[in-house]
Design an enzyme around this catalytic site. Structure first.
Site, mmCIF file in Angstrom:
data_model
loop_
_atom_site.group_PDB
_atom_site.id
_atom_site.type_symbol
_atom_site.label_atom_id
_atom_site.label_comp_id
_atom_site.label_asym_id
_atom_site.label_seq_id
_atom_site.Cartn_x
_atom_site.Cartn_y
_atom_site.Cartn_z
ATOM 1 N N LYS A 4 -4.132 -1.061 5.216
ATOM 2 C CA LYS A 4 -2.996 -0.753 4.357
ATOM 3 C C LYS A 4 -3.363 -0.895 2.885
ATOM 4 O O LYS A 4 -2.847 -0.176 2.046
ATOM 5 C CB LYS A 4 -1.832 -1.699 4.677
ATOM 6 N N ARG B 287 -7.891 -2.587 18.700
ATOM 7 C CA ARG B 287 -7.302 -1.805 17.603
ATOM 8 C C ARG B 287 -7.692 -0.344 17.735
ATOM 9 O O ARG B 287 -8.737 -0.037 18.319
ATOM 10 C CB ARG B 287 -7.905 -2.250 16.260
ATOM 11 N N GLU C 269 4.460 -5.868 8.994
ATOM 12 C CA GLU C 269 4.779 -6.427 7.684
ATOM 13 C C GLU C 269 5.208 -5.255 6.802
ATOM 14 O O GLU C 269 4.482 -4.265 6.690
ATOM 15 C CB GLU C 269 3.547 -7.114 7.070
#
Ligand code: ATP
Ligand code: MG
Length: 564
Positions: free
Chosen positions: A277, A267, A37
């Site tokens: 983020k 992850r 994104e």
């Protein structure tokens, strides 16, 4: 791929891919995507996903596309798009096609309208709090919204209205009508469209209703022909919903061919840093670091500026591997990967971070010599450069001690050391100021011990680096430490700002370096002899050289930690 050696080195996702290809699934096609994104810069965690998505396609003859998952204009920006592209390329990967989730807004809209018409979606006018309160728990069913069974025509009209720009954000949402009692909470009538009244960086003000992740992701994969949709473990519970929407979209056509499947790996979580983020953005916006590429940041551009090579980052990703279990990886492994890589890559130069004068009292004042210094002992083809040797030198303050303990192999009165690439010198004393600080170290050299000469093989225990006072430049050196004081700031209940390490940046602005460094471009990988790996910072100018410490030569941090 038949032999066992190769098989053993495959990770579990590669094994799946190899098997799917062998079974002729997807018509023998392999297509992946990396779907960031564009709401921030990429970090080392994304590098793990990139190495998987691009790596597996590269390894087995497939294609990996870059898809910008731009379904939320609130936080997205073209600046991030450009940074994402740059960072992927820097890591050494090339995408096949460049796609945007926003390319599919029309198709997604049409799909949503179809679901409404089939009685499989409805507009809910409740607030997000009310909807959340009706969700139930994994063991108790949820409560149906009072709008769940509203007439199809009403939902269709309201869905149009959601996109008209007349409604405030949050006024209503479109929900899939699935199963309020499902054991998987994601099936309890998930929200699939919400109102956002903000210009989109690509579609402008065409849209006001935007699809949610779960409604956009699988469908985008499907439209593009993705075969293996690889993501991280937190999406495991989303997978059934991913499959549900793909099934609906396919309208009962043969599902065994050309349909995307989601696969999940763990992850990357790193000690002493954060990967969210939102938090990284806060660090930047609140000026707690100097931008996204601050060398303390876990961002790819931060690591690049710090002096990590793409190969070092990829080496680290290889070291930690891919599994199905969450873990916290040690920051020192990243540093170990950097040391391993930089040892092969770095140009050796001499720099003195805390200078004190060393005078070779028996070396003629009007004499100088050029000494040869090897650029990189690991790569002899990189040749040598010269350093000026003279009577007046700089050495590190802690390379002299007046009253030294027995195992101090540096300069102390009466002791011999070698000055690297030059002579053996014997310390004869020092000069102090009124406060007792050492201002000058004194030594005598032995002219028969010049490096490379017959007398040079005399054994001395210490070798020191040095610079000539006539031929050195002032420079600034930035030393970095962990950004956070606790091992897992992401899991700490205190605000992450309180956990920042106040000493994560130390600026030394009276350092000395040999002029050879001035000839090297910004970004050059260097080893300061005996001190560590350094990189020429982008703030550097020919008149003011600035260096970042990438990593020390040894893991001094682990040592210090064990002492506490
Ligand atoms: P946000 O924090 O905004 O949710 P994100 O970190 O999930 O964002 P995306 O841009 O959605 O960022 O991520 C793109 C891809 O990178 C996804 O496939 C995601 O699974 C992967 N990714 C993100 N963080 C990590 C991480 N720490 N380790 C491995 N992969 C990651
Ligand atoms: Mg995400």
């Amino acid at each position: 791929m038949e032999n066992n050696e190769t098989k053993k080195s495959l990770n579990f996702i590669e094994e799946i891919v190899v098997k799917d290809l062998a079974d002729g699934k997807n018509g023998g096609r392999l297509q992946t995507r990396f779907p960031p994104e564009p709401n921030g810069y990429l970090h080392i965690g994304h590098a793990k996903a990139i190495c998987m998505d691009f790596g597996v396609a590269e390894k087995f003859g497939g294609v990996c596309n870059l898809r910008l998952d731009d379904t939320n204009p609130q936080k997205e920006d073209d600046e991030y798009v450009q940074a994402i592209k740059r960072d992927i390329e820097w890591l050494g990967f090339r995408w096949g096609n460049l796609y945007h989730a926003s390319d599919y807004f029309d198709q997604l809209w049409a799909f949503a309208v179809r679901l409404i018409k089939e009685g499989k979606a409805y507009v809910d006018e409740q607030t997000s709090e009310q909807i959340a309160a009706q969700k139930g728990t994994p063991t108790e069913p949820g409560t149906a919204s009072p709008f769940r069974d509203r007439p199809i025509e009403e939902s269709l009209a309201l869905f149009e209205k959601m996109n008209s720009g007349e409604l405030p954000e949050g006024a209503m949402v479109l929900r899939a009508k699935i199963d309020m009692a499902n054991g998987n909470m994601h099936f309890r009538d998930p929200v699939i469209y919400r109102i956002i009244n903000k210009e989109h960086h690509r579609t402008g003000d065409k849209w006001h209703a935007y699809p949610m992740y779960d409604f956009a992701h699988g469908q985008s994969d499907f439209f593009e022909g993705v075969t293996h949709s690889i993501c991280t473990l937190e999406f495991v519970p989303h997978r059934p919903l991913y499959d549900y929407f793909v099934d609906e979209l396919k309208e009962g056509k043969d599902l065994n061919d050309n349909r995307p499947h989601q696969f999940e790996f763990n992850r990357l979580n790193l000690t002493y840093t954060v990967m969210s983020k939102r938090k990284l953005l806060a660090l930047v916006q609140e000026g707690l670091v100097c931008g996204w590429d601050d060398p303390r940041m876990p961002t790819i551009c931060g690591l690049r500026r710090r002096g990590y090579s793409p190969e070092a980052v990829r080496r680290f990703i290889d070291m930690i591997g891919y599994t199905k279990y969450e873990a916290l990886n040690d920051y020192s492994m990243l540093e170990a990967a950097a040391r391993e890589d930089l040892n092969k890559r770095a140009t050796r130069v001499s720099a003195v971070l805390h200078p004190v004068r060393l005078t070779i009292t028996n070396y003629p004042a009007d004499k100088t010599e050029l000494m040869e210094a090897v650029n990189n002992p690991e790569a002899p083809e990189e040749g040598t450069h010269t350093m000026l040797f003279s009577r007046n030198l700089w050495i590190e303050q802690d390379d002299f001690m007046e009253d030294a303990p027995k195992k101090y192999f540096r300069l102390t009165p009466g002791q011999e050391v070698r000055l690297k690439n030059a002579y053996i010198v014997r310390c004869t004393g020092c000069v102090k100021d009124a406060d007792g600080n050492v201002t000058e170290v004194l030594a005598e050299y032995d002219p028969d011990t010049k490096s490379g000469m017959p007398g040079a093989d005399r054994r001395v225990k210490g070798t020191l680096h040095w610079l000539s006072q006539e031929d050195s430049l002032d420079c600034e050196v930035r030393l970095y430490d962990r950004l956070f004081t606790v091992e897992n700031p992401g899991a700490d209940e205190r605000d992450f700002r309180e956990l920042l390490n106040p000493d994560s940046l130390q600026v030394l602005d009276h350092c000395k370096i040999e002029p050879y460094a001035q000839s090297l471009p910004v970004g050059s990988y260097l080893q300061f002899q005996r001190t560590g790996y350094f990189n020429i910072d982008s703030d550097s100018t020919p008149s003011r050289l600035v260096f970042n410490r990438t990593v020390s030569l040894k893991d001094t941090w682990a040592k210090a930690k064990n002492k506490d």
